[in-house]
Write an enzyme that holds these catalytic residues in place. Structure first.
Site, PDB file in Angstrom:
ATOM      1  N   CYS A   1      -0.965   8.241   4.615  1.00  0.00           N
ATOM      2  CA  CYS A   1      -1.107   7.904   3.202  1.00  0.00           C
ATOM      3  C   CYS A   1      -2.417   8.460   2.649  1.00  0.00           C
ATOM      4  O   CYS A   1      -2.599   8.538   1.441  1.00  0.00           O
ATOM      5  CB  CYS A   1      -1.028   6.396   2.990  1.00  0.00           C
ATOM      6  SG  CYS A   1      -2.061   5.471   4.109  1.00  0.00           S
TER       7      CYS A   1
ATOM      8  N   GLU B   1       0.897  -1.157   0.000  1.00  0.00           N
ATOM      9  CA  GLU B   1       0.000   0.000   0.000  1.00  0.00           C
ATOM     10  C   GLU B   1       0.930   1.201   0.000  1.00  0.00           C
ATOM     11  O   GLU B   1       1.690   1.390   0.931  1.00  0.00           O
ATOM     12  CB  GLU B   1      -0.905  -0.088   1.236  1.00  0.00           C
ATOM     13  CG  GLU B   1      -2.018   0.909   1.245  1.00  0.00           C
ATOM     14  CD  GLU B   1      -1.606   2.166   1.976  1.00  0.00           C
ATOM     15  OE1 GLU B   1      -1.043   3.067   1.314  1.00  0.00           O
ATOM     16  OE2 GLU B   1      -1.836   2.246   3.184  1.00  0.00           O
TER      17      GLU B   1
END
Lengths: 529, 529
Positions: free
Chosen positions: A302, A265
């Site tokens: 993120c 990710e």
């Protein structure tokens, strides 16, 4: 418990290597005394071989006992108390309140996986009963469920010392499914990792798990991580971090003789699109909300919103003024590591060096000694944004670009140039949103999570969360790394054909002793056969 | 309908290239007159760009209409009648009865996907409702479901001109999920492919599907397939065939800037293990069953049992004698292509050149002119098998190795050397099987489908079928290529956060108008909210 600084090869400590490194305290620019031994290639092999051996035993342990192991981990982590929180605070510079919240989230994640495997339906049992007298050929009895795959490699992540590290979003589901885990501790918080590893080992021992169900190795470079990914016994890899790091591991996983999935990710710029009427009606509130989201945790998420798209419309000036003043009031914050801080300023300056990029807002400039960041908003026109792919890239930290488009046509064009994202947000009331079906579809196609009238920061841990997205937000867009379905990364389907009931796994037995939801002859039911 | 021999770029025919090839008739060693135009790189690009454009429209078409499209394909295929069957018979050498059965299976597969998307629960809708007054932060409303990914590349397979080719196991679920499909026709049956493509195009046109939802390109080499996999608009690839071909495509998919999954089902040796008591009690029947499975369809199945493990036990001699006589009675059969036939004999002879490999049984030697195969059983000891990895590899065709182990310990050791397999079979009654837990676990770990007292040939199309397996049986062991769950290869999860009900996809709306099974606040239910 005290920090050991040695590699955890199953239940044993190992420190073959003379090479060590220490914890850095970013807020004080000092090193802590404990030494952490970088793992050797021999230690990598021993951890992997022990894991492969443990797998034979661990895969057969009933789910209720694996659930007990997970709950024991939560207890042992909580038992570390303030020692763990203080160490995390030193090593990451993150505030204690945030760390307390993150620890709670980590406990919650592990608890959810314990509950998931106790209940048991997650194995997606499917049964098609035999038809012995079917013509031209009889139909066999077929039963399918998810089974574990083998040793899973987990990379600790710098920005979440608990939730995405040693006992985090990868370790929880991997262990829950029946796979041994080998963690590569993140060098930015080795002390937190060490304490957490001790908690897991203690939990494994007191719940009777096999030696090798968990190992953890240290390295402040890339060698150990690469060797773990390349080891023939590794079956999958979990990673959260940068695009560069994630793709390097992904490529290693693919270049093996037996390719394995590297679930990386890798973050994204998480575009927020504000439609004209909505901006007009909520200029002040939007400015406050965005400034809060961009600067939360020094922007080190993120899901940080790195791009905000608006159109030249009524009250844009009010929005910009308020955005500017909100940002200017944000206090400086220590970043996770000096490397991250350096990179933040480097990428920020590179962006400002691009043509027609102006500065909309900055906060006070922080202390460099304390590795602090300066919250910053850049501004660029839609045309310039479209023309320059450099502006589409992530700057990790409290930074965002305001893209001012002439009109919604230009906005749609600008959005069409975006790559895959963890999230996309649309700020609009339903009637206004409904006027732009092409924009809705475009944002949908590029996003893993599509948010209405909200900011992307804050990842709820629940079954309906998808944390991932089209490439390059994630290396493999087919799975989430958060929530119950993240377990699917670490299992494979297996079919049992014409097995006698007595030998079948419990989830597939006729009388459905666990009361699972199962697909029987293509109908979902909790009934027995 | 007549064969066109041109590339299908959406609804248009295209033949830019002067290079053509023709259908080969393996049973007669002749070529048929029609010429098939190899696609150019420009045609590849046009097909891909048209598919990308079609995706925007096709993804929004309601599932009931997509189901209508799939059913229209079945009607158009059936409308081709004997023309299609005869052409398949010519191009593949497969008997008409088998082809009729395979066509029925293909229709059945498409029908199952039409039913699946009509019912709708396959999108695995999950809803977590908002808790606005939760502290410290409110909980958002989160809703998740599977959505399509974009253009899917499908490679036709030589051994199943219908079920694993133009309208087969990859095309069905890809179209069902909402993705355009671009087929690379297999050069061994271009005429069948051409007719099937016409059926799909006709079905797409009469059900109002967008131009570009389906394309098909020709090539008798590797260039067109490679270009399709490498094209930036491709999002996934389906392939069934050899390890070499599958891995070449897999590597291409991974070397892209944006890696994409190449779901390659690459066959295996499908070990059958016969325990001593079972062999003793069923020697004659086992010989007949095995001989039938090894030689079915001239052994040209990925589930062909290439390895049979027995122990030196009572009645082994009777089993071997019967196996020999059963095999010797098998008539010669034409293989799919001269390349496959050549390769069969080459690999078979290489195996016999290995140390201590003897011939147990052969059928009559077939006509080379007619590309016929000779059913063959080799025999080797457990020790020699363990020592020589060459003996663990697949020989595509009517060939199998009987591995005679000293005892069950040696048998377990031999089995421990096997790689991932589509299937493993154990011939044993439950009480005898229960005595060998380590053997059960080993066979389980290496197999996608674990069969009791049955042969691996015959892949039932039903929800509980897993057709795939640990590497190298499949490039990605997490998915099946047969049955309803094969659709999961071509979808990704997406979350909608705080969306107004009016804008939500129908599967996620409050009142559940489709009556789907959904996970609501972590409970499975068909209720509305």
């Amino acid at each position: 418990m005290s920090i050991q600084g040695k590699n955890y090869i199953g239940f044993s400590l190992s420190s073959q290597n003379d090479q060590t490194f220490q914890s850095y305290v970013p807020a004080l620019n000092i090193y802590l005394p404990e030494k952490f031994h970088k793992a050797t290639m021999d230690e990598v092999s021993r951890a992997m071989e022990l894991a492969a051996k443990a797998f034979d035993e661990y895969a057969l342990i009933p789910a209720t006992q694996r659930a007990g192991f997970l709950m024991a981990i939560t207890e042992e982590i909580m038992a570390l108390g303030d020692t763990l929180l203080q160490r995390a605070h030193q090593e990451t510079g993150l505030p204690l309140a945030r760390l307390q919240g993150e620890r709670a989230r980590t406990i919650n994640q592990l608890t959810q996986f314990a509950e998931l495997i106790r209940e048991g339906s997650w194995v997606e049992a499917s049964i098609d009963t035999a038809i012995p007298d079917r013509t031209p050929i009889p139909k066999s009895d077929l039963r399918k469920m998810f089974v574990p795959i083998g040793p899973v490699i987990v990379f600790g992540s710098s920005n979440f010392p608990f939730a995405y590290s040693v006992a985090g979003v990868d370790t929880g589901p991997a262990l829950a499914a029946g796979n041994p885990v080998i963690v590569k501790a993140h060098a930015a918080h080795p002390g937190v990792s060490d304490l957490t590893a001790q908690a897991i080992v203690k939990a494994a021992q007191r719940t009777g798990m096999p030696d090798g169900v968990f190992s953890m190795l240290y390295d402040d470079g890339f060698e150990v991580g690469a060797a773990l990914v390349k080891h023939p016994e590794s079956k999958a890899v979990g990673f959260t971090g940068s695009y560069k790091g994630g793709m390097a591991l992904y490529r290693l996983g693919q270049e093996r003789e037996e390719p394995i999935p590297v679930y990386a990710e890798m973050g994204s710029v998480n575009p927020i699109v504000i439609l004209p009427d909505y901006l007009k009606n909520h200029a002040v509130q939007l400015a406050r909300t965005l400034a809060g989201s961009v600067t939360l945790g020094a922007g080190q998420f993120c899901t940080n919103p790195g791009l905000v798209f608006v159109t030249e419309t009524e009250n844009l000036d009010i929005f910009e003024e308020n955005y500017k003043s909100e940002i200017s009031n944000v206090p400086s914050a220590t970043m996770l590591t000096s490397g991250i801080q350096n990179n933040f300023y480097k990428l920020r300056d590179e962006l400002f060096a691009q043509e027609n990029v102006t500065e909309l807002a900055v906060s006070e400039s922080g202390s460099d000694e304390q590795n602090q960041s300066q919250a910053t908003i850049a501004r660029v026109s839609g045309q310039d944004f479209i023309a320059n792919p450099k502006l589409h890239e992530e700057v990790f930290g409290p930074f965002s670009v305001l893209v001012v488009c002439k009109n919604t046509d230009e906005l749609l064009e600008a959005v069409s140039h975006l790559k895959g994202q963890l999230t996309a947000s649309l700020m609009a009331d339903a009637p206004e949103a409904a006027k732009y079906p092409a924009l809705l579809q475009k944002l949908s196609q590029i996003s893993g999570r599509f948010i209405m009238n909200g900011v992307p920061t804050g990842v709820e841990v629940c079954p309906s969360m998808h944390h991932g997205g089209p490439f390059p937000a994630a290396s493999i867009p087919f799975y989430t790394s958060v929530g119950r379905h993240s377990i699917l990364r670490f299992v494979r389907p297996q079919t049992f054909q014409d097995w006698p009931d007595v030998l079948l796994p419990v989830a597939l037995k006729n009388d459905n002793p666990l009361g699972l939801f199962r697909l029987i002859n293509n109908k979902t039911t909790t009934s027995a056969i």
